[in-house]
Design a protein around this motif. Structure first.
Motif, short mmCIF file in Angstrom:
data_model
loop_
_atom_site.label_atom_id
_atom_site.label_comp_id
_atom_site.label_asym_id
_atom_site.label_seq_id
_atom_site.Cartn_x
_atom_site.Cartn_y
_atom_site.Cartn_z
N LEU A 1 0.83 -1.19 0.00
CA LEU A 1 0.00 0.00 0.00
C LEU A 1 0.87 1.24 0.00
O LEU A 1 2.02 1.21 0.45
CB LEU A 1 -0.91 0.02 1.23
CG LEU A 1 -1.81 -1.19 1.47
CD1 LEU A 1 -2.60 -1.01 2.75
CD2 LEU A 1 -2.76 -1.39 0.30
N ILE A 2 0.31 2.34 -0.50
CA ILE A 2 1.00 3.62 -0.41
C ILE A 2 0.81 4.16 1.00
O ILE A 2 -0.30 4.17 1.53
CB ILE A 2 0.43 4.61 -1.44
CG1 ILE A 2 0.60 4.04 -2.86
CG2 ILE A 2 1.15 5.95 -1.35
CD1 ILE A 2 -0.04 4.90 -3.93
N ALA A 3 1.89 4.61 1.62
CA ALA A 3 1.84 5.08 3.01
C ALA A 3 1.29 6.50 3.06
O ALA A 3 1.99 7.46 3.38
CB ALA A 3 3.23 5.02 3.63
N ASN A 4 0.00 6.64 2.73
CA ASN A 4 -0.60 7.97 2.60
C ASN A 4 -1.79 8.19 3.52
O ASN A 4 -2.49 9.20 3.42
CB ASN A 4 -1.04 8.20 1.15
CG ASN A 4 -2.03 7.13 0.66
OD1 ASN A 4 -2.49 6.30 1.43
ND2 ASN A 4 -2.35 7.17 -0.62
N GLY A 5 -2.07 7.23 4.40
CA GLY A 5 -3.23 7.36 5.28
C GLY A 5 -4.54 7.16 4.56
O GLY A 5 -5.61 7.41 5.14
N ASN A 6 -4.50 6.71 3.32
CA ASN A 6 -5.71 6.60 2.50
C ASN A 6 -5.83 5.26 1.78
O ASN A 6 -6.92 4.70 1.69
CB ASN A 6 -5.72 7.74 1.47
CG ASN A 6 -6.97 7.76 0.63
OD1 ASN A 6 -8.05 8.04 1.14
ND2 ASN A 6 -6.83 7.47 -0.65
N ASP A 7 -4.74 4.72 1.29
CA ASP A 7 -4.75 3.47 0.53
C ASP A 7 -5.13 2.31 1.46
O ASP A 7 -4.65 2.22 2.59
CB ASP A 7 -3.38 3.23 -0.08
CG ASP A 7 -3.43 2.24 -1.24
OD1 ASP A 7 -4.53 1.90 -1.67
OD2 ASP A 7 -2.35 1.84 -1.72
N SER A 8 -5.98 1.41 0.98
CA SER A 8 -6.48 0.36 1.86
C SER A 8 -6.57 -0.97 1.13
O SER A 8 -6.52 -1.04 -0.10
CB SER A 8 -7.86 0.72 2.43
OG SER A 8 -8.81 0.86 1.39
N THR A 9 -6.72 -2.03 1.90
CA THR A 9 -6.87 -3.38 1.37
C THR A 9 -7.70 -4.20 2.35
O THR A 9 -7.86 -3.81 3.52
CB THR A 9 -5.50 -4.05 1.16
OG1 THR A 9 -5.68 -5.31 0.50
CG2 THR A 9 -4.80 -4.32 2.48
N TYR A 10 -8.24 -5.31 1.89
CA TYR A 10 -8.96 -6.25 2.76
C TYR A 10 -8.09 -7.49 2.96
O TYR A 10 -7.50 -8.01 2.01
CB TYR A 10 -10.30 -6.65 2.15
CG TYR A 10 -11.36 -5.58 2.22
CD1 TYR A 10 -12.15 -5.44 3.36
CD2 TYR A 10 -11.56 -4.71 1.16
CE1 TYR A 10 -13.13 -4.45 3.43
CE2 TYR A 10 -12.53 -3.71 1.22
CZ TYR A 10 -13.31 -3.59 2.36
OH TYR A 10 -14.27 -2.62 2.42
N VAL A 11 -8.05 -7.96 4.19
CA VAL A 11 -7.31 -9.17 4.53
C VAL A 11 -8.28 -10.13 5.23
O VAL A 11 -8.95 -9.74 6.19
CB VAL A 11 -6.11 -8.88 5.45
CG1 VAL A 11 -5.39 -10.18 5.80
CG2 VAL A 11 -5.16 -7.90 4.78
N THR A 12 -8.34 -11.36 4.73
CA THR A 12 -9.21 -12.38 5.33
C THR A 12 -8.37 -13.59 5.74
O THR A 12 -7.61 -14.11 4.93
CB THR A 12 -10.31 -12.83 4.35
OG1 THR A 12 -11.12 -11.71 4.00
CG2 THR A 12 -11.19 -13.91 4.98
N VAL A 13 -8.52 -14.00 6.98
CA VAL A 13 -7.89 -15.23 7.47
C VAL A 13 -8.99 -16.24 7.74
O VAL A 13 -9.96 -15.95 8.45
CB VAL A 13 -7.07 -14.97 8.75
CG1 VAL A 13 -6.59 -16.29 9.35
CG2 VAL A 13 -5.88 -14.07 8.45
N SER A 14 -8.87 -17.42 7.14
CA SER A 14 -9.84 -18.49 7.34
C SER A 14 -9.25 -19.50 8.31
O SER A 14 -8.30 -20.22 7.97
CB SER A 14 -10.19 -19.17 6.01
OG SER A 14 -10.75 -18.24 5.11
N PHE A 15 -9.80 -19.55 9.52
CA PHE A 15 -9.27 -20.41 10.57
C PHE A 15 -9.82 -21.83 10.44
O PHE A 15 -10.92 -22.05 9.92
CB PHE A 15 -9.64 -19.87 11.95
CG PHE A 15 -8.87 -18.63 12.35
CD1 PHE A 15 -7.61 -18.75 12.91
CD2 PHE A 15 -9.40 -17.37 12.16
CE1 PHE A 15 -6.90 -17.62 13.28
CE2 PHE A 15 -8.70 -16.24 12.53
CZ PHE A 15 -7.45 -16.36 13.10
N LYS A 16 -9.04 -22.77 10.92
CA LYS A 16 -9.47 -24.15 11.07
C LYS A 16 -9.45 -24.50 12.55
O LYS A 16 -8.75 -23.85 13.34
CB LYS A 16 -8.54 -25.10 10.30
CG LYS A 16 -8.48 -24.84 8.80
CD LYS A 16 -9.78 -25.18 8.09
CE LYS A 16 -9.69 -24.94 6.60
NZ LYS A 16 -8.86 -25.92 5.90
#
Length: 766
Positions: free
Chosen positions: A251-266
């Motif tokens: 991501l760009i370190a701009n306080g604005n750029d975002s992403t989604y992260v999903t962890v699927s637990f077992k």
């Protein structure tokens, strides 16, 4: 005498033929002076030569014990693939294997030499080779899981037959003999066509090949102790059986750029946690990123007098096995490496994690960059007593670290795709921002496209950091929602309606703009049924209201996004409240899976009560129990829809309106996300690959076109039908004029009468 002589001649000829045929493979292998009969890899080397995978070295040797380089392995993989030529040419001055690298990069095979030229001639580690072979066959695995994949598929064994991680000697170089032996087993194990990955390797298939408890055994003998715990411990290798899905890792370190992260637990035994459960998860960012889950409560660590939080954390809940967070990069002038920690917390539902807390870590990078920031900003105001809603496109120029350049002199050239119109296409910068307004969509269908911008300075007096962003193209996605309507000519009686809406935590990702609320409100207002039932469900169900059509819509705003997915509870809650007589219709919208037993009991209730159920699956098909949703619709006389983008919900609802009011059969491929599967345009070196699959049941498609929008006119390329609903076209990049200006492309399908089928699908160019 003649006949005897002829008989003897035939016998001699037959013997010669038998000898020559039995000797031919030996001759093929014996040309290598260092691989003779009796060598453990003799048959595999012989096979590789016969298949054209290798010719050996000019001195007549094969060098079986010599480490194979990545470029050599890449060349063998391309030659093994039945769907490609034996090799791809390289550009002048490039590594001789660059063309082959380009081909495999289009399949997202993880290769070190793809971006580092010198790595092409490095020896390949055995564990890296396992990861490459797994990807070749369509599995996105980390190295340990890739080794376990080789063991499971009988493609390899450990040095000593223990079949553990250490026994595989993962850090040793793969020899040339080991390489051809592995490829021979791969060819014997299935199709010779490369499968590859749909996107860059991230280990998302790790759960497919869970590691045995002894896999990490390092050979150390552990003696028992007298201090026995009250419960026998359950060994878990954190993250080994858990899957991680990241939209983007930098991501760009701009306080604005975002992403989604999903962890699927077992759970502790490697089984999937039921989707109707929700477990507590603490997510922590070591670099101070902004985190958003199904709650907005943050904990900050202000230690060491940092000017910003050095660590942020959030408590959220899982949607069954899945914990999803939105991560927004911090504002920073320096490069930051973030470690996200997902930790299951003991508590409600702890029986699934009674072996101890599970911890999964995910790495993200935050890079300070100058950027041209394009934002679609909603605007609301009142004019003459009327509420006006519109969107504006705001362009700003930002230095590394987030500071906006406010004294920039110049303007921005804008253009749009997919028919989106702007009030101006060349706004000037005023106080650091250039603004244009979007003309509202007058179409009933949603429009998806891009706004593409090029900043043009009036002079050369601007910060040197902007050199890489000025006079370059930049883009932002934009969507225009359509509107619902009812045909006044149709006079079918409006049935009693039930709306069963998913409110699980994963909706934060799959429906970020809450179209399931606004479009359902629109559907209710259009149908105007006398009786409406509104139900939301996550881990349990909640009855929102039962009333007339003009009373229900405001109550839908209480649909949130947290917890698991209990579809059966939502269905039962709705069906129990429906009348015992008259026509009845229910609409079920979900983005997840659920327990089949509870759904089956609810389905029986719907069939018995004569309730027609329309089912809508939203998001990735792998997260849905599509066969079950199809069964619900089929058994009750409804229709199943699958959409990948929530903005297409309007198209589905319009189709349902038409079927209810006019009796017109539903259209199931009216939207682009219903029609095109995995469309992609990849600008490689030196070729461009355009490819898509078409969903089955979408009618007779005569051709598929990829269109590049240009100010001088559109450029169309017709894809070649390769069978099995797959369409593809490959062209040299230099044949596309001004290819560097394109950031997106459009996929369009046509029938035999050259009429467009479904909607246009716009995709970013990779």
């Amino acid at each position: 005498m003649k006949s005897t002589s002829k008989f003897l001649s035939m016998v001699v000829m037959l013997v010669v033929l038998l000898i020559s045929s039995s000797a031919s493979p030996v001759n093929a292998a014996r040309q290598f002076k260092d691989v003779k009969p009796g060598h453990w890899a003799f048959e595999s080397v012989n096979w590789a030569y016969d298949q054209g995978l290798t010719k050996g070295y000019p001195d007549g040797t094969f060098a079986p014990d010599k480490p194979i380089t990545e470029a050599q392995l890449v060349t063998m993989l391309v030659r093994l693939d039945c769907s490609s030529p034996d090799s791809f040419p390289s550009e002048p001055g490039q590594h001789k294997a660059s063309g082959n690298y380009w081909y495999l990069s289009g399949k997202n095979i993880p290769l070190d030499g793809q971006n580092r030229t010198f790595a092409k001639d490095w020896p390949v580690k055995r564990s890296t080779a396992a990861q490459i072979i797994a990807a070749y066959n369509g599995y996105d695995l980390d190295k340990k899981q890739a080794v376990q994949y080789l063991y499971t598929e009988d493609l390899a064994t450990g040095r000593a037959g223990k079949n553990t991680w250490k026994d595989f000697s993962p850090d040793d170089s793969l020899t040339r003999a080991e390489a051809v032996d592995l490829l021979r087993k791969v060819s014997m194990n299935g199709s010779c066509d490369i499968v590859g990955l749909k996107k860059r390797a991230s280990g998302k298939d790790n759960g497919t090949f869970p590691l045995p408890s002894s896999f990490d055994d390092d050979g150390t003998v552990h003696f028992p102790t007298n201090n026995k715990p009250s419960k026998p411990p359950v060994v878990i290798n954190p993250g080994a059986s858990n899957e991680v899905d990241i939209d983007k890792s930098e991501l760009i370190a701009n306080g604005n750029d975002s992403t989604y992260v999903t962890v699927s637990f077992k759970d502790c035994n490697g089984n999937t946690i039921p989707y109707d459960r929700s477990l507590a998860v603490r997510v922590t960012s070591s670099a101070g990123a902004t985190l958003a889950g199904d709650t907005e409560k943050y904990d900050y660590d202000w230690s060491n007098n940092h000017s910003r939080p050095y660590k942020t954390s959030i408590m959220t809940g899982t949607d069954g096995p899945d914990a999803t967070v939105k991560v927004t990069a911090p504002l920073s002038k320096t490069y930051l490496k973030d470690t996200l920690t997902f930790e299951l917390i003991q508590g409600n539902g702890s029986s699934y994690i009674n072996c101890a807390n599970q911890i999964v870590t995910v790495n993200l990078d935050y890079v300070p960059k100058a950027e041209v920031r394009l934002e679609i900003v909603p605007e609301r105001y009142t004019q003459n007593g009327t509420l006006i809603e519109r969107e504006k496109v705001v362009t700003t120029i930002v230095l590394p670290g987030g500071e906006v350049v406010r004294n920039f002199r110049g303007h921005v050239n804008l253009r749009s795709t997919s028919g989106i119109q702007l009030t101006t296409y060349s706004p000037s910068f005023v106080s650091g921002a250039a603004t244009a307004y979007v003309i509202p969509n007058e179409s009933p269908e949603p429009i998806r496209g891009e706004i593409i911008a090029e900043v043009v300075p009036y002079n050369s007096f601007y910060p040197v950091e902007l050199t890489g962003v000025i006079n370059e193209t930049h883009s932002v996605d934009i969507t225009h929602d359509g509107f619902l309507s009812i045909d006044a000519i149709c006079s079918n009686e409006i049935p009693e309606m039930a709306f069963i809406i998913d409110a699980s935590g994963s909706m934060m990702h799959n429906d970020p703009k809450s179209f399931r609320i606004t479009k359902t409100q629109g559907l209710i207002n259009n149908l105007q049924a006398e009786r409406n039932i509104a139900i939301k469900f996550n881990s349990s169900s909640q009855h929102l209201i039962t009333d007339q059509w003009f009373v229900v819509p405001p109550h839908l705003t209480r649909i949130g996004q947290s917890g698991g997915t209990n579809i059966g509870a939502g269905m039962n809650s709705a069906f129990d409240r429906m009348s015992s007589s008259g026509s009845k219709v229910a609409i079920l919208l979900t983005d997840g899976n659920s327990s089949e037993s509870s759904i089956q009991s609810a389905l029986d209730k719907a069939v018995k009560g004569g309730i027609v159920v329309y089912t809508i699956g939203l998001g990735k098909e792998r997260n849905l129990n599509s066969p079950l949703l199809k069964k619900i619709a089929k058994d009750t006389g409804g229709t199943y829809y699958h959409i990948t983008d929530s903005i297409d919900l309007g198209l589905v609802y319009q189709s349902i309106i038409k079927e209810i009011t006019c009796g017109v059969p539903a259209l199931t491929c009216s939207s682009a996300s219903m029609l095109f599967e995995n469309p992609s345009v990849t600008f490689g070196t030196p070729r461009v690959v355009m490819e898509t699959d078409l969903r089955e049941g979408c009618g007779q498609i005569a051709k598929v076109v990829v269109r590049f929008n240009s100010s001088k006119g559109n450029i169309d390329y017709e894809l070649v039908h390769r069978g099995h609903n797959n369409y593809r076209f490959i062209i040299d990049k230099d044949e596309i004029a001004n290819y560097h200006l394109y950031t997106s492309a459009q996929f369009i399908a046509y029938d035999r009468s050259n009429n467009q089928v479904g909607a246009i699908k716009t995709v970013p160019i990779k």
